[in-house]
Design an enzyme around this catalytic site. Sequence first.
Site, mmCIF file in Angstrom:
data_model
loop_
_atom_site.group_PDB
_atom_site.id
_atom_site.type_symbol
_atom_site.label_atom_id
_atom_site.label_comp_id
_atom_site.label_asym_id
_atom_site.label_seq_id
_atom_site.Cartn_x
_atom_site.Cartn_y
_atom_site.Cartn_z
ATOM 1 N N GLY A 15 13.783 -3.134 18.536
ATOM 2 C CA GLY A 15 14.475 -4.084 18.060
ATOM 3 C C GLY A 15 14.559 -5.631 19.024
ATOM 4 N N VAL A 28 3.931 -13.644 32.265
ATOM 5 C CA VAL A 28 2.939 -14.637 32.224
ATOM 6 C C VAL A 28 2.912 -15.247 33.629
ATOM 7 C CG1 VAL A 28 2.067 -16.579 31.003
ATOM 8 C CG2 VAL A 28 3.040 -14.664 29.791
ATOM 9 N N ARG A 76 8.215 -1.529 14.764
ATOM 10 C CA ARG A 76 7.990 -0.066 15.229
ATOM 11 C C ARG A 76 6.985 0.260 14.567
ATOM 12 N NH1 ARG A 76 14.160 -1.235 14.226
ATOM 13 N NH2 ARG A 76 15.230 -1.190 15.945
ATOM 14 N N ASP A 107 13.738 3.478 24.991
ATOM 15 C CA ASP A 107 13.020 4.563 25.529
ATOM 16 C C ASP A 107 11.667 5.022 24.541
ATOM 17 O OD1 ASP A 107 14.792 5.158 27.350
ATOM 18 O OD2 ASP A 107 16.158 6.409 26.374
ATOM 19 N N SER A 109 9.851 3.240 23.116
ATOM 20 C CA SER A 109 8.581 2.241 23.784
ATOM 21 C C SER A 109 7.848 2.591 24.919
ATOM 22 C CB SER A 109 9.234 0.750 23.926
ATOM 23 O OG SER A 109 9.895 0.686 22.606
ATOM 24 N N THR A 129 17.359 -3.843 25.114
ATOM 25 C CA THR A 129 18.042 -3.691 24.158
ATOM 26 C C THR A 129 19.330 -4.151 23.972
ATOM 27 O OG1 THR A 129 18.960 -1.647 22.673
ATOM 28 C CG2 THR A 129 18.396 -1.243 24.995
ATOM 29 N N ILE A 130 19.844 -4.557 22.963
ATOM 30 C CA ILE A 130 21.218 -4.997 23.039
ATOM 31 C C ILE A 130 22.271 -3.587 23.294
ATOM 32 C CG2 ILE A 130 20.912 -7.003 21.661
ATOM 33 C CD1 ILE A 130 22.541 -5.509 19.453
ATOM 34 N N ASP A 133 21.740 1.590 26.040
ATOM 35 C CA ASP A 133 21.674 3.071 25.866
ATOM 36 C C ASP A 133 20.588 3.446 26.484
ATOM 37 O OD1 ASP A 133 19.636 1.878 24.100
ATOM 38 O OD2 ASP A 133 20.546 3.338 22.632
ATOM 39 N N ARG A 175 23.717 1.276 17.606
ATOM 40 C CA ARG A 175 23.090 2.708 17.228
ATOM 41 C C ARG A 175 24.322 3.763 17.469
ATOM 42 N NH1 ARG A 175 17.851 2.803 15.659
ATOM 43 N NH2 ARG A 175 17.525 1.037 16.511
ATOM 44 N N HIS A 220 48.919 -8.370 13.934
ATOM 45 C CA HIS A 220 47.624 -8.256 13.313
ATOM 46 C C HIS A 220 47.273 -6.926 14.217
ATOM 47 C CE1 HIS A 220 46.481 -10.353 17.205
ATOM 48 N NE2 HIS A 220 46.215 -9.014 17.547
ATOM 49 N N GLN A 256 24.667 -10.260 16.011
ATOM 50 C CA GLN A 256 24.599 -9.697 17.371
ATOM 51 C C GLN A 256 23.376 -10.019 18.106
ATOM 52 O OE1 GLN A 256 27.724 -6.256 17.389
ATOM 53 N NE2 GLN A 256 27.020 -6.526 15.414
HETATM 54 O O1 F6P Z 1 18.831 -1.140 18.951
HETATM 55 C C1 F6P Z 1 19.198 -2.355 18.491
HETATM 56 C C2 F6P Z 1 19.663 -2.262 16.989
HETATM 57 O O2 F6P Z 1 20.267 -3.532 16.699
HETATM 58 C C3 F6P Z 1 21.097 -1.373 17.157
HETATM 59 O O3 F6P Z 1 22.377 -1.722 17.426
HETATM 60 C C4 F6P Z 1 20.982 -1.142 15.601
HETATM 61 O O4 F6P Z 1 21.338 0.320 15.073
HETATM 62 C C5 F6P Z 1 19.620 -1.355 15.286
HETATM 63 O O5 F6P Z 1 18.947 -1.963 16.332
HETATM 64 C C6 F6P Z 1 19.282 -1.832 13.805
HETATM 65 O O6 F6P Z 1 18.013 -1.839 13.566
HETATM 66 P P1 F6P Z 1 17.244 -2.819 12.486
HETATM 67 O O7 F6P Z 1 17.221 -4.152 12.819
HETATM 68 O O8 F6P Z 1 15.919 -2.149 12.181
HETATM 69 O O9 F6P Z 1 18.011 -2.775 11.172
#
Ligand code: F6P
Length: 324
Positions: A15, A28, A76, A107, A109, A129-130, A133, A175, A220, A256
């Site tokens: 991602g 670079v 991927r 991981d 990759s 990765t966002i 993890d 995820r 709320h 996000q």
């Molecule tokens: O690993 C980053 C992420 O945005 C996760 O938070 C999410 O589960 C997944 O990728 C979504 O993947 P895709 O962009 O393939 O739908």
Amino acid sequence: MSNEVKTIAVLTSGGDAPGMNAAIRAVVRTGIAKGINVKGILRGYAGLLNEEIIDMDTKSVADIIERGGTILYTARSKYFATDEGHEEGAAILKKHGIDGLVVIGGDGSFKGAQGLSHLGINTIGIPGTIDLDIACTDYTIGFDTAVNTAMEAIDKIRDTSTSHERCSVIEVMGRNAGYIALWCGIANGAEDILLPEKYDGDVDKLIEHIKETKKKGKKHHIVINAEGIGHSQELAERIEKETGMETRATILGHLQRGGSPTCKDRVYASIMGAYAVDLLADGKTNRVVAYKDGKYVDFEVDEALSMEKSISEYEYNISKNLAR
Ligand code: F6P
């Protein structure tokens, strides 16, 4: 050893994450500063297998530090994860005279990078990765931007939630990890935070909590729900039915993953990119760059992959006490 690698390449995999461009730029420009030729591989390992290899120079990474996404694109590839995939990839890299590779990703990759390292290509991984993890590091490229983006979006939902005196179930990415949910939960002052690592699945208890806070006069009720738990729409419908409080579900989704990286993501990604090239220039291979306990460090891939991390109990307890 410093002349060991003559030509290196960089790719992004998995991602995308804001800050990846800053890391590519640093790879670079650090490479060029050290007299190393630098190439870019488009579309991750899938692109490597298709020989999508381009020359990079200082100008090719101009005006990208502030841009989200990855200029190298990403993908991927299941086939690359096989032994044959690794062999084909290593042969292509050798054919193009590439003796070092920087892989920006997660991981999965890094496992690919390890496969190439065993076949004679010097490889270094950078955590991108966002989701935050990756166990060996306290920082991953993109997390900071993603949580800030999610936090701003949740603030907006909170405004309308208060005006209508509604409950809002807001699903954030991550995820199977709950870091984005925990951070947003604390930063947005959510009344409930559901994390895959902690949630016991007890919806009755959640509903009781919503009824209690309503009785106390809260205008709320914000529930931050992690993607790893999911089912936000069903949850919202059940909350509405059993509490009588109008409830809406919002899945924040891919917004996000985009946007201009924060200062932190630009700076940390830049340093990690430069650090990766320093490792290659020192003849190192099969390592992952990390930020641990306030320092930039590197680990052997197997060691990095064997590490574990989880939501801090201390931080989780604080989040619970603040969510009242
Ligand atoms: O690993 C980053 C992420 O945005 C996760 O938070 C999410 O589960 C997944 O990728 C979504 O993947 P895709 O962009 O393939 O739908």
